[in-house]
Design a protein around this motif. Structure first.
Motif, short mmCIF file in Angstrom:
data_model
loop_
_atom_site.label_atom_id
_atom_site.label_comp_id
_atom_site.label_asym_id
_atom_site.label_seq_id
_atom_site.Cartn_x
_atom_site.Cartn_y
_atom_site.Cartn_z
N PHE A 143 0.84 -1.19 0.00
CA PHE A 143 0.00 0.00 0.00
C PHE A 143 0.88 1.24 0.00
O PHE A 143 1.81 1.37 0.81
CB PHE A 143 -0.92 0.02 1.22
CG PHE A 143 -1.87 -1.15 1.30
CD1 PHE A 143 -2.19 -1.90 0.18
CD2 PHE A 143 -2.46 -1.48 2.51
CE1 PHE A 143 -3.06 -2.97 0.26
CE2 PHE A 143 -3.35 -2.55 2.60
CZ PHE A 143 -3.65 -3.30 1.47
N GLU A 144 0.55 2.19 -0.87
CA GLU A 144 1.36 3.40 -1.00
C GLU A 144 1.45 4.17 0.31
O GLU A 144 2.53 4.63 0.71
CB GLU A 144 0.79 4.30 -2.09
CG GLU A 144 0.87 3.71 -3.49
CD GLU A 144 0.07 4.52 -4.49
OE1 GLU A 144 -0.31 5.68 -4.17
OE2 GLU A 144 -0.18 4.01 -5.61
N TYR A 145 0.32 4.33 0.99
CA TYR A 145 0.34 5.15 2.19
C TYR A 145 1.22 4.52 3.27
O TYR A 145 1.85 5.26 4.06
CB TYR A 145 -1.09 5.39 2.72
CG TYR A 145 -1.70 4.23 3.46
CD1 TYR A 145 -1.55 4.09 4.84
CD2 TYR A 145 -2.46 3.27 2.79
CE1 TYR A 145 -2.12 3.03 5.52
CE2 TYR A 145 -3.02 2.21 3.45
CZ TYR A 145 -2.85 2.09 4.83
OH TYR A 145 -3.40 1.03 5.50
N GLN A 146 1.29 3.19 3.32
CA GLN A 146 2.18 2.56 4.29
C GLN A 146 3.64 2.75 3.90
O GLN A 146 4.51 2.87 4.76
CB GLN A 146 1.85 1.07 4.42
CG GLN A 146 0.53 0.81 5.13
CD GLN A 146 0.33 -0.65 5.47
OE1 GLN A 146 0.92 -1.54 4.85
NE2 GLN A 146 -0.52 -0.92 6.44
N GLN A 147 3.92 2.79 2.60
CA GLN A 147 5.27 3.12 2.16
C GLN A 147 5.66 4.53 2.63
O GLN A 147 6.79 4.76 3.08
CB GLN A 147 5.37 3.04 0.64
CG GLN A 147 5.15 1.65 0.06
CD GLN A 147 5.09 1.66 -1.45
OE1 GLN A 147 5.55 2.58 -2.11
NE2 GLN A 147 4.51 0.62 -2.02
N TYR A 148 4.71 5.46 2.54
CA TYR A 148 4.99 6.83 3.00
C TYR A 148 5.25 6.85 4.50
O TYR A 148 6.19 7.50 4.98
CB TYR A 148 3.80 7.75 2.67
CG TYR A 148 3.39 7.81 1.22
CD1 TYR A 148 4.29 7.47 0.20
CD2 TYR A 148 2.10 8.20 0.86
CE1 TYR A 148 3.89 7.51 -1.13
CE2 TYR A 148 1.72 8.26 -0.47
CZ TYR A 148 2.60 7.91 -1.46
OH TYR A 148 2.22 7.95 -2.78
N MET A 149 4.42 6.14 5.24
CA MET A 149 4.61 6.10 6.69
C MET A 149 5.96 5.49 7.06
O MET A 149 6.67 6.01 7.93
CB MET A 149 3.47 5.30 7.35
CG MET A 149 2.13 6.00 7.33
SD MET A 149 0.86 4.98 8.16
CE MET A 149 -0.50 6.15 8.23
N ALA A 150 6.31 4.39 6.40
CA ALA A 150 7.59 3.74 6.69
C ALA A 150 8.76 4.67 6.38
O ALA A 150 9.76 4.70 7.10
CB ALA A 150 7.72 2.44 5.89
#
Length: 266
Positions: free
Chosen positions: A53-60
């Motif tokens: 998921f893109e948003y989880q990539q951003y969070m990470a």
């Protein structure tokens, strides 16, 4: 990878849970947990640092800019704990808590996935706001809010009162990460940014360029802290993802919030 030897783990079809229906979609070495027809979590069985998921990539990427070493992380919204697994792989020794309201889903996820044992990962069956209200001060370095009822965040979790609870639960310099699903003209995200800015001195807005420009629906990640967020470092980290993201901080984040009304409890 998910092979025949793992077949005993996986259900043949949809399974009833307390809040509706859960289903697993297997694709090679990855498993997507669907809740009421909506993708909830993704777990790569071979590489837990792989976040689909893109948003989880951003969070990470944002978490990766915190000082090196183990972290104490609270996840409001558990699902299959994909982000928690990625953090543990990247930062061994971290201690995490996932707060999930659906007791049956928790039971199934523990059966389906080889989740770490406490204290690496604890799963608490509780309402996210009630858990926050009872959390001791300074319990977390990072708090992640990823709670949805279908495609919307419950209204009781987006208010300034909840932001104050999160601020109390974080250590000085801690990070609050919020996942918003929004559509043009991003009214939800603007209102949440305005709300966080009343509690946290520093807020960043992260999303794919087309989402920020109002060209399409998508996820907006808001990051809030009582210490400055390094815009240059965050921008470099966010450009390295499969889908590069833009980050707005300082005056640009405040301009994004604009005149949106602060969200409060009724």
């Amino acid at each position: 990878m998910a092979t025949a030897r793992d077949a005993h783990r996986w259900p043949d079809g949809p399974v009833a849970i307390d809040t509706g229906i859960a289903e697993l979609v297997l694709d090679g070495g990855g498993v997507t947990l669907m809740v009421n027809g909506v993708p909830s979590s993704f777990v790569d069985l071979d590489d837990p640092t792989h976040l689909e998921f893109e948003y989880q990539q951003y969070m990470a990427a944002l978490i990766g800019e915190l000082p090196a070493g183990p972290l104490r992380v609270v996840h409001l919204g558990g699902g299959a704990c994909g982000l928690a697994l990625a953090i543990l792989a990247a930062r061994p020794g971290s201690r995490q808590v996932a707060v999930e309201v659906d007791a049956r889903l928790v039971e199934l996820v523990r059966t389906w996935f080889d989740l770490p044992r406490p204290p690496a990962l604890r799963i608490r069956v509780a309402d996210a706001r009630s858990w926050l209200d009872g959390a001791r001060p300074g319990v977390a370095d990072v708090v992640v809010r990823d709670v949805f009822a279908h495609d919307e965040v419950p209204a009781e979790l987006v208010t300034v009162e909840v932001a104050r609870m999160v601020s109390r639960a974080l250590v000085p310099g801690g990070l609050y990460l919020v996942n918003c699903v929004d559509r043009p003209p991003l009214n939800r995200s603007r209102a949440e940014a305005a709300t966080l800015l009343t509690v946290f001195e520093h807020v960043a807005v992260v999303a794919e360029s087309g989402v920020l420009r109002g060209r399409r629906n998508g996820n907006v990640v808001l990051a809030a802290s009582d210490t400055p967020l390094d815009e240059a470092a965050c921008s470099r980290a966010l450009r390295q993802g499969v889908v590069p993201a833009r980050v707005l901080v300082g005056g640009r984040a405040r301009a994004f919030a604009g005149s949106a009304a602060v969200l409060t409890d009724p």
